[in-house]
Design a protein around this motif. Sequence first.
Motif, PDB file in Angstrom:
ATOM      1  N   LEU A   1      -9.075  -5.449  -8.996  1.00  0.00           N
ATOM      2  CA  LEU A   1      -8.741  -4.362  -8.147  1.00  0.00           C
ATOM      3  C   LEU A   1      -7.485  -4.951  -7.482  1.00  0.00           C
ATOM      4  O   LEU A   1      -7.956  -6.242  -6.355  1.00  0.00           O
ATOM      5  CB  LEU A   1      -9.241  -4.015  -7.581  1.00  0.00           C
ATOM      6  CG  LEU A   1      -8.481  -2.808  -5.883  1.00  0.00           C
ATOM      7  CD1 LEU A   1      -7.833  -1.916  -6.556  1.00  0.00           C
ATOM      8  CD2 LEU A   1     -10.123  -2.131  -5.360  1.00  0.00           C
ATOM      9  N   ILE A   2      -6.090  -4.659  -7.040  1.00  0.00           N
ATOM     10  CA  ILE A   2      -5.260  -5.515  -6.354  1.00  0.00           C
ATOM     11  C   ILE A   2      -4.701  -3.631  -5.538  1.00  0.00           C
ATOM     12  O   ILE A   2      -4.843  -2.796  -5.543  1.00  0.00           O
ATOM     13  CB  ILE A   2      -3.876  -5.398  -6.966  1.00  0.00           C
ATOM     14  CG1 ILE A   2      -3.720  -6.243  -9.001  1.00  0.00           C
ATOM     15  CG2 ILE A   2      -2.520  -5.916  -6.608  1.00  0.00           C
ATOM     16  CD1 ILE A   2      -3.263  -6.406  -9.102  1.00  0.00           C
ATOM     17  N   VAL A   3      -5.002  -4.745  -3.865  1.00  0.00           N
ATOM     18  CA  VAL A   3      -4.551  -3.526  -2.752  1.00  0.00           C
ATOM     19  C   VAL A   3      -2.890  -3.801  -2.163  1.00  0.00           C
ATOM     20  O   VAL A   3      -3.114  -5.424  -1.227  1.00  0.00           O
ATOM     21  CB  VAL A   3      -5.797  -3.184  -1.997  1.00  0.00           C
ATOM     22  CG1 VAL A   3      -5.702  -2.576  -0.697  1.00  0.00           C
ATOM     23  CG2 VAL A   3      -6.788  -3.224  -2.483  1.00  0.00           C
ATOM     24  N   ASP A   4      -2.209  -2.369  -2.189  1.00  0.00           N
ATOM     25  CA  ASP A   4      -1.238  -3.509  -0.934  1.00  0.00           C
ATOM     26  C   ASP A   4      -1.605  -2.828   0.671  1.00  0.00           C
ATOM     27  O   ASP A   4      -2.084  -1.980   0.623  1.00  0.00           O
ATOM     28  CB  ASP A   4      -0.108  -2.297  -1.565  1.00  0.00           C
ATOM     29  CG  ASP A   4       1.116  -2.660  -0.614  1.00  0.00           C
ATOM     30  OD1 ASP A   4       0.853  -3.253   0.573  1.00  0.00           O
ATOM     31  OD2 ASP A   4       2.502  -2.036  -1.641  1.00  0.00           O
ATOM     32  N   ASN A   5      -2.127  -4.260   1.175  1.00  0.00           N
ATOM     33  CA  ASN A   5      -2.467  -3.900   2.531  1.00  0.00           C
ATOM     34  C   ASN A   5      -1.141  -3.742   3.721  1.00  0.00           C
ATOM     35  O   ASN A   5      -1.295  -3.847   4.347  1.00  0.00           O
ATOM     36  CB  ASN A   5      -3.234  -4.952   2.853  1.00  0.00           C
ATOM     37  CG  ASN A   5      -4.294  -4.620   3.812  1.00  0.00           C
ATOM     38  OD1 ASN A   5      -4.368  -3.833   4.170  1.00  0.00           O
ATOM     39  ND2 ASN A   5      -4.557  -5.560   4.463  1.00  0.00           N
ATOM     40  N   THR A   6       0.268  -3.301   3.204  1.00  0.00           N
ATOM     41  CA  THR A   6       1.326  -3.459   3.818  1.00  0.00           C
ATOM     42  C   THR A   6       1.210  -2.700   5.344  1.00  0.00           C
ATOM     43  O   THR A   6       1.400  -3.316   6.668  1.00  0.00           O
ATOM     44  CB  THR A   6       2.425  -3.266   3.216  1.00  0.00           C
ATOM     45  OG1 THR A   6       2.572  -4.650   2.386  1.00  0.00           O
ATOM     46  CG2 THR A   6       3.880  -3.438   4.400  1.00  0.00           C
ATOM     47  N   SER A   7       0.755  -1.403   5.269  1.00  0.00           N
ATOM     48  CA  SER A   7       0.522  -0.502   5.795  1.00  0.00           C
ATOM     49  C   SER A   7      -0.362  -0.666   7.154  1.00  0.00           C
ATOM     50  O   SER A   7      -0.424  -0.568   7.997  1.00  0.00           O
ATOM     51  CB  SER A   7       0.785   0.677   5.505  1.00  0.00           C
ATOM     52  OG  SER A   7       1.692   1.096   4.568  1.00  0.00           O
ATOM     53  N   ALA A   8      -1.706  -1.354   6.528  1.00  0.00           N
ATOM     54  CA  ALA A   8      -2.527  -1.406   7.440  1.00  0.00           C
ATOM     55  C   ALA A   8      -2.917  -3.033   7.969  1.00  0.00           C
ATOM     56  O   ALA A   8      -2.966  -2.953   9.500  1.00  0.00           O
ATOM     57  CB  ALA A   8      -4.009  -1.702   6.639  1.00  0.00           C
ATOM     58  N   THR A   9      -2.326  -4.331   7.527  1.00  0.00           N
ATOM     59  CA  THR A   9      -2.568  -5.385   7.153  1.00  0.00           C
ATOM     60  C   THR A   9      -3.772  -5.890   8.183  1.00  0.00           C
ATOM     61  O   THR A   9      -4.753  -4.737   7.581  1.00  0.00           O
ATOM     62  CB  THR A   9      -1.649  -5.541   9.849  1.00  0.00           C
ATOM     63  OG1 THR A   9      -2.108  -4.773   9.857  1.00  0.00           O
ATOM     64  CG2 THR A   9      -0.312  -3.974   8.946  1.00  0.00           C
TER      65      THR A   9
ATOM     66  N   PRO B   1     -11.124   0.300  10.604  1.00  0.00           N
ATOM     67  CA  PRO B   1     -12.225   0.376  11.812  1.00  0.00           C
ATOM     68  C   PRO B   1     -11.117   0.330  13.146  1.00  0.00           C
ATOM     69  O   PRO B   1     -12.242   0.880  13.594  1.00  0.00           O
ATOM     70  CB  PRO B   1     -13.656  -0.496  11.799  1.00  0.00           C
ATOM     71  CG  PRO B   1     -12.596  -1.211  10.315  1.00  0.00           C
ATOM     72  CD  PRO B   1     -11.996  -0.566   9.753  1.00  0.00           C
ATOM     73  N   ARG B   2      -9.893  -0.025  13.100  1.00  0.00           N
ATOM     74  CA  ARG B   2      -9.766  -0.185  14.620  1.00  0.00           C
ATOM     75  C   ARG B   2      -8.007   0.915  14.677  1.00  0.00           C
ATOM     76  O   ARG B   2      -8.397   0.540  15.281  1.00  0.00           O
ATOM     77  CB  ARG B   2      -8.548  -1.682  14.602  1.00  0.00           C
ATOM     78  CG  ARG B   2      -9.977  -3.125  14.738  1.00  0.00           C
ATOM     79  CD  ARG B   2      -9.346  -4.235  14.538  1.00  0.00           C
ATOM     80  NE  ARG B   2      -9.980  -5.245  15.228  1.00  0.00           N
ATOM     81  CZ  ARG B   2     -10.190  -6.611  14.600  1.00  0.00           C
ATOM     82  NH1 ARG B   2      -9.643  -6.657  13.511  1.00  0.00           N
ATOM     83  NH2 ARG B   2     -11.234  -7.100  15.418  1.00  0.00           N
ATOM     84  N   GLY B   3      -8.212   1.691  13.786  1.00  0.00           N
ATOM     85  CA  GLY B   3      -7.237   2.626  13.655  1.00  0.00           C
ATOM     86  C   GLY B   3      -7.052   2.969  12.280  1.00  0.00           C
ATOM     87  O   GLY B   3      -6.592   1.660  11.285  1.00  0.00           O
ATOM     88  N   ALA B   4      -5.959   4.094  12.070  1.00  0.00           N
ATOM     89  CA  ALA B   4      -5.486   4.508  10.932  1.00  0.00           C
ATOM     90  C   ALA B   4      -3.811   4.469  10.836  1.00  0.00           C
ATOM     91  O   ALA B   4      -3.154   4.190  10.147  1.00  0.00           O
ATOM     92  CB  ALA B   4      -5.892   6.341  10.849  1.00  0.00           C
ATOM     93  N   GLY B   5      -3.506   3.067  11.434  1.00  0.00           N
ATOM     94  CA  GLY B   5      -2.036   2.939  11.606  1.00  0.00           C
ATOM     95  C   GLY B   5      -0.812   3.431  12.017  1.00  0.00           C
ATOM     96  O   GLY B   5      -1.476   4.220  13.130  1.00  0.00           O
ATOM     97  N   GLY B   6       0.431   3.394  12.134  1.00  0.00           N
ATOM     98  CA  GLY B   6       1.252   4.204  12.647  1.00  0.00           C
ATOM     99  C   GLY B   6       2.333   4.811  11.942  1.00  0.00           C
ATOM    100  O   GLY B   6       3.122   5.188  11.317  1.00  0.00           O
ATOM    101  N   LEU B   7       1.899   5.029  10.349  1.00  0.00           N
ATOM    102  CA  LEU B   7       2.802   5.322   9.318  1.00  0.00           C
ATOM    103  C   LEU B   7       1.734   7.258   9.229  1.00  0.00           C
ATOM    104  O   LEU B   7       0.433   7.031   8.483  1.00  0.00           O
ATOM    105  CB  LEU B   7       2.708   4.345   7.974  1.00  0.00           C
ATOM    106  CG  LEU B   7       4.123   4.705   7.273  1.00  0.00           C
ATOM    107  CD1 LEU B   7       5.033   4.886   7.768  1.00  0.00           C
ATOM    108  CD2 LEU B   7       2.848   4.068   6.278  1.00  0.00           C
ATOM    109  N   PHE B   8       2.552   8.174   8.878  1.00  0.00           N
ATOM    110  CA  PHE B   8       2.572   9.181   8.618  1.00  0.00           C
ATOM    111  C   PHE B   8       3.917  10.162   8.469  1.00  0.00           C
ATOM    112  O   PHE B   8       5.011   9.750   9.016  1.00  0.00           O
ATOM    113  CB  PHE B   8       1.736  10.350   9.087  1.00  0.00           C
ATOM    114  CG  PHE B   8       1.818  10.267  10.953  1.00  0.00           C
ATOM    115  CD1 PHE B   8       2.617  11.630  11.315  1.00  0.00           C
ATOM    116  CD2 PHE B   8       1.942   9.252  11.666  1.00  0.00           C
ATOM    117  CE1 PHE B   8       3.767  11.371  12.613  1.00  0.00           C
ATOM    118  CE2 PHE B   8       1.837   9.634  13.024  1.00  0.00           C
ATOM    119  CZ  PHE B   8       3.397  10.464  13.539  1.00  0.00           C
ATOM    120  N   THR B   9       2.694  11.571   7.443  1.00  0.00           N
ATOM    121  CA  THR B   9       4.419  12.125   7.763  1.00  0.00           C
ATOM    122  C   THR B   9       4.671  13.583   7.838  1.00  0.00           C
ATOM    123  O   THR B   9       2.752  13.876   8.181  1.00  0.00           O
ATOM    124  CB  THR B   9       4.347  12.445   6.305  1.00  0.00           C
ATOM    125  OG1 THR B   9       3.696  13.069   5.425  1.00  0.00           O
ATOM    126  CG2 THR B   9       4.695  10.867   5.442  1.00  0.00           C
TER     127      THR B   9
END
Length: 430
Positions: free
Chosen positions: A182-190, A338-346
């Motif tokens: 499984l390859i996960v792009d973790n760019t948006s979450a860090t 668990p520390r939050g849903a990030g800063g990206l949305f539409t």
Amino acid sequence: MTDGPTYGFDTLQVHAGAKPDPATGARNTPIYQTTAYVFRDADHAAALFNLQEVGFIYSRLTNPTVAVLQERIATLEGGVGAVCCSSGHAAQIMALFPLMGPGLNIVASSRLYGGTITQFSQTIKRFGWSCTFVDFDDLDAVKAAIDDNTRAIFCEAIANPGGYITDLDAISAISDDAGIPLIVDNTSATPYLCRPIEHGATLVVHSTTKYLTGNGTVTGGCVVDSGKFDWSANDKFPSLSQPEPAYHGLKFQETFGPLAFTFHGIAIGLRDLGMTMNPQAAHYTLMGTETLSLRMDRHVLNAEKVAGWLENDPRVDYVTYAGLKSSPYHDRVAKICPRGAGGLFTIAIKGGYDACVKLVNALEIFSHVANLGDTRSLIIHSASTTHRQLTIEQQRAAGAAPEVVRISIGIEDADDLIADLDQALAKASS
């Protein structure tokens, strides 16, 4: 910082991989702006080229500044090693390169960055690879898409552009059953918000251009190796399990164990693909990582406030932020991020395409750019830019419909951001 006490994230983001320069005592990691390195003698050179000794040969392969960044990102992600490269797109190819061959395929989420969808649906065909896109909320569909020629499953932890959160535990269970990574792009979450390896990911990829650097100055990418996959468990991954002709029959899994993928990424991937990260880019990203947790906390705090305001605005049709209780992905936040849903949305604007264009043109604080994860708040109309190569159906599946704009919330004053959106929405709806 691998031995001794177990350090917290805030300490590791500053210190992991780094130590004072042995020659000068410089506390910051120097920019080693050099192409090559002097060998001690002929035997030393031969040992390096035979992969019998670890060291620096040529900066297409390894560089001391880049090496510090690789160790830091691997440490923050909980991996055993990492390979940095020139961009996030390069990282995706680097991740797939040891796994794939003509006639083989991957299964990927339909909710991906538009450039990734284009790379997987069009560009990789030139290598004889293919991709099946599936809604990863439909676990039965994911299972059904896997066949004997599937070599990987690919998704984003927090999907760009919609901010959807993937159930990584459920997807990794499927990849485990199939015996594929499984390859996960973790760019948006860090790694501050999400650690995919703890949820079963084999490899983690990043566009370090985004949140890890955080200041919009340089491009870069990274592939993190969990070290937990047995590449010799079956015959699906001969590049890692079988003799490598270029190194006199060396077997990467047998020789390097948990670090097999990392060493292959350097000795074969960077050697032959040449997707090298330059040392100055690594330097900027190292500086960015030192404030990652501070910035991500502010990104999340601002995003929660701005998204909540937008959700209650009658000029907005809907908001996709997973941090809102109304989101169908809200229950996944505590488990996956668990520390939050990030800063990206539409957000979808009432008035459709034309209203989106007016909104983008009227904003003053928000910058209209094709980037995300900056300290500055950013906005883009994905359907006409980052996702414009896709069909309408693909755009909607990816969360980038014509009536939607993507927002990357920065670290400014949230009230100022709300005021800017308010005046721009007024113009967009007039």
